[in-house]
Design an enzyme around this catalytic site. Sequence first.
Site, PDB file in Angstrom:
ATOM      1  N   ARG A  61     -28.667   3.380   2.822  1.00  0.00           N
ATOM      2  CA  ARG A  61     -27.455   3.562   2.012  1.00  0.00           C
ATOM      3  C   ARG A  61     -26.236   3.143   2.813  1.00  0.00           C
ATOM      4  O   ARG A  61     -26.261   3.173   4.039  1.00  0.00           O
ATOM      5  CB  ARG A  61     -27.290   5.025   1.583  1.00  0.00           C
ATOM      6  CG  ARG A  61     -28.374   5.542   0.676  1.00  0.00           C
ATOM      7  CD  ARG A  61     -28.254   4.938  -0.729  1.00  0.00           C
ATOM      8  NE  ARG A  61     -29.158   5.592  -1.665  1.00  0.00           N
ATOM      9  CZ  ARG A  61     -30.430   5.269  -1.839  1.00  0.00           C
ATOM     10  NH1 ARG A  61     -30.964   4.289  -1.135  1.00  0.00           N
ATOM     11  NH2 ARG A  61     -31.165   5.912  -2.733  1.00  0.00           N
ATOM     12  N   GLY A 121       0.126  -2.392   7.280  1.00  0.00           N
ATOM     13  CA  GLY A 121      -0.658  -1.309   6.672  1.00  0.00           C
ATOM     14  C   GLY A 121      -0.113   0.037   7.134  1.00  0.00           C
ATOM     15  O   GLY A 121       0.323   0.158   8.270  1.00  0.00           O
ATOM     16  N   ASP A 159      -6.093   0.530  14.074  1.00  0.00           N
ATOM     17  CA  ASP A 159      -7.073  -0.341  14.742  1.00  0.00           C
ATOM     18  C   ASP A 159      -6.974  -0.297  16.274  1.00  0.00           C
ATOM     19  O   ASP A 159      -7.874  -0.757  16.961  1.00  0.00           O
ATOM     20  CB  ASP A 159      -6.895  -1.791  14.282  1.00  0.00           C
ATOM     21  CG  ASP A 159      -7.323  -2.003  12.844  1.00  0.00           C
ATOM     22  OD1 ASP A 159      -7.875  -1.067  12.245  1.00  0.00           O
ATOM     23  OD2 ASP A 159      -7.096  -3.107  12.316  1.00  0.00           O
ATOM     24  N   GLU A 169       0.489  -5.870  14.684  1.00  0.00           N
ATOM     25  CA  GLU A 169       0.677  -7.196  15.280  1.00  0.00           C
ATOM     26  C   GLU A 169       1.579  -8.106  14.440  1.00  0.00           C
ATOM     27  O   GLU A 169       2.507  -8.735  14.969  1.00  0.00           O
ATOM     28  CB  GLU A 169      -0.715  -7.816  15.490  1.00  0.00           C
ATOM     29  CG  GLU A 169      -0.747  -9.046  16.322  1.00  0.00           C
ATOM     30  CD  GLU A 169      -0.923 -10.287  15.460  1.00  0.00           C
ATOM     31  OE1 GLU A 169      -0.417 -11.341  15.876  1.00  0.00           O
ATOM     32  OE2 GLU A 169      -1.538 -10.185  14.374  1.00  0.00           O
ATOM     33  N   MET A 175     -12.857   0.710   9.547  1.00  0.00           N
ATOM     34  CA  MET A 175     -11.874  -0.357   9.695  1.00  0.00           C
ATOM     35  C   MET A 175     -11.896  -0.910  11.120  1.00  0.00           C
ATOM     36  O   MET A 175     -12.469  -0.314  12.030  1.00  0.00           O
ATOM     37  CB  MET A 175     -10.488   0.133   9.303  1.00  0.00           C
ATOM     38  CG  MET A 175     -10.302   0.151   7.788  1.00  0.00           C
ATOM     39  SD  MET A 175      -8.606   0.468   7.305  1.00  0.00           S
ATOM     40  CE  MET A 175      -8.714   0.192   5.530  1.00  0.00           C
ATOM     41  N   GLN A 234      -9.389   6.431   6.090  1.00  0.00           N
ATOM     42  CA  GLN A 234      -9.058   6.468   7.519  1.00  0.00           C
ATOM     43  C   GLN A 234      -7.560   6.335   7.771  1.00  0.00           C
ATOM     44  O   GLN A 234      -7.062   6.618   8.849  1.00  0.00           O
ATOM     45  CB  GLN A 234      -9.762   5.309   8.249  1.00  0.00           C
ATOM     46  CG  GLN A 234     -11.259   5.402   8.233  1.00  0.00           C
ATOM     47  CD  GLN A 234     -11.906   4.037   8.451  1.00  0.00           C
ATOM     48  OE1 GLN A 234     -12.285   3.705   9.557  1.00  0.00           O
ATOM     49  NE2 GLN A 234     -12.010   3.240   7.402  1.00  0.00           N
ATOM     50  N   GLU A 271     -15.489  -3.358  10.120  1.00  0.00           N
ATOM     51  CA  GLU A 271     -15.374  -4.298   8.985  1.00  0.00           C
ATOM     52  C   GLU A 271     -15.316  -5.758   9.442  1.00  0.00           C
ATOM     53  O   GLU A 271     -15.668  -6.664   8.696  1.00  0.00           O
ATOM     54  CB  GLU A 271     -14.138  -3.972   8.145  1.00  0.00           C
ATOM     55  CG  GLU A 271     -12.858  -4.120   8.938  1.00  0.00           C
ATOM     56  CD  GLU A 271     -11.595  -3.763   8.187  1.00  0.00           C
ATOM     57  OE1 GLU A 271     -11.622  -3.590   6.969  1.00  0.00           O
ATOM     58  OE2 GLU A 271     -10.569  -3.658   8.865  1.00  0.00           O
ATOM     59  N   THR A 294      -0.935   1.189  14.565  1.00  0.00           N
ATOM     60  CA  THR A 294      -2.106   0.716  13.810  1.00  0.00           C
ATOM     61  C   THR A 294      -3.303   1.596  14.121  1.00  0.00           C
ATOM     62  O   THR A 294      -3.536   1.952  15.287  1.00  0.00           O
ATOM     63  CB  THR A 294      -2.495  -0.756  14.089  1.00  0.00           C
ATOM     64  OG1 THR A 294      -3.828  -0.977  13.597  1.00  0.00           O
ATOM     65  CG2 THR A 294      -2.484  -1.124  15.551  1.00  0.00           C
TER      66      THR A 294
HETATM   67  O1  F6P Z   1      -4.612  -3.430  10.123  1.00  0.00           O
HETATM   68  C1  F6P Z   1      -5.055  -2.163   9.834  1.00  0.00           C
HETATM   69  C2  F6P Z   1      -6.064  -2.184   8.762  1.00  0.00           C
HETATM   70  O2  F6P Z   1      -6.377  -0.854   8.634  1.00  0.00           O
HETATM   71  C3  F6P Z   1      -7.315  -3.041   9.007  1.00  0.00           C
HETATM   72  O3  F6P Z   1      -8.319  -2.466   9.756  1.00  0.00           O
HETATM   73  C4  F6P Z   1      -7.761  -3.355   7.611  1.00  0.00           C
HETATM   74  O4  F6P Z   1      -8.510  -4.528   7.537  1.00  0.00           O
HETATM   75  C5  F6P Z   1      -6.469  -3.532   6.912  1.00  0.00           C
HETATM   76  O5  F6P Z   1      -5.563  -2.651   7.537  1.00  0.00           O
HETATM   77  C6  F6P Z   1      -6.563  -3.304   5.425  1.00  0.00           C
HETATM   78  O6  F6P Z   1      -5.278  -3.273   4.903  1.00  0.00           O
HETATM   79  P1  F6P Z   1      -4.868  -3.407   3.375  1.00  0.00           P
HETATM   80  O7  F6P Z   1      -5.999  -2.932   2.559  1.00  0.00           O
HETATM   81  O8  F6P Z   1      -3.657  -2.550   3.275  1.00  0.00           O
HETATM   82  O9  F6P Z   1      -4.552  -4.843   3.174  1.00  0.00           O
END
Ligand code: F6P
Length: 343
Positions: A267, A10, A128, A103, A170, A275, A223, A126
């Site tokens: 909501r 990502g 994350d 990762e 995320m 993000q 998430e 990342t």
């Molecule tokens: O790994 C980073 C991240 O931002 C995660 O938190 C998220 O689940 C994922 O990428 C979503 O990635 P994509 O929508 O590009 O598959």
Amino acid sequence: MRVGVLTGGGDCPGLNAVIRAIVRKAERHYGDTVVGFLDGWRGVLEGEFIELDVERMRGTLPRGGTVLGTSRFSPRMYEDGMERVRSTMENTGTEALIVIGGEGTLSAGVGVGEAGAANVVGVPKTIDNDIGLTELTFGFDTAVEVATAAIDRLHTTAESHDRVMVVEVMGRHVGHIATWAGIAGGATLTLVPEEPFDINAVAETIVRRHERGRWASIVVVAEGAQPKEGTLELPEPEVDQYGHVRLGGIGQVVATEIEARTGFDTRVTVLGHIQRGGTPSALDRVLCSWYGIAAIDAVHDGDWGSMVAFQGGEMVRVRLADAVVELKPVSPALYDVARTFFA
Ligand code: F6P
């Protein structure tokens, strides 16, 4: 020396800043040429690349995304993946490969290095912040800023309407963004994958808060947050073409359940890719510049199989293979800081 760079997985604010720093030191200090492989491992597997130089990277420091493109391709997707990597390195005369990724991308880098297909140095990317052995991955600070700004805005509209606002951020396996943004934004509750939640306890906390005269509540949900076993059924997540589970939706489930249990108007806001897009924060720009320079220095030390890492305010090197053994969870002590402000 001819050095290759790729950005995989990502995207993340600061990717261009890392590439720019690599190119600057490679060209001006070491007299290297740098090639950028397109779309992560795909460019290496299919031999697609562009030449990078200081001129090409001008103006990219504040730009989100990546000039190289990115994808979740991996050498493991091809039977002859390692052979393909090896022949691209040979055909292009690339002596080292700087792998910038999370990762999945970095684990592929470990495999490539162990197979002797390329000389790999890793850079942890990342939003994350879940890569081991580094205190900060780049992109995380920007994501926390975005999430915190959103929570600040949600406070005022929540107060105007006496509402509960659920904010999904995320964080697929860990809750770093949720925990930091939850503390920074003054969340009523923060739900993270590391601490399975009980939806009844969540609802009770909000009811108690409202009984004390607080009519607006902000619940931050990562998430990847998980309910305690047997407390709540979640829908089966979708899986993308790379076998990557597509998360998102827990915020809506939590919001629906809170409203059903409390009767309070609730909501949900899903921050999603907001993000990940856009300009990196100042902290990320500095971190990225440092990461890039440290990575090209590691290349010139021939420190193959290393990953540059941020520890104790310094840039160090760790073994890439050790960094991807397990994801880095939120420190229980930090989650306790968040918990102190719950309700
Ligand atoms: O790994 C980073 C991240 O931002 C995660 O938190 C998220 O689940 C994922 O990428 C979503 O990635 P994509 O929508 O590009 O598959």
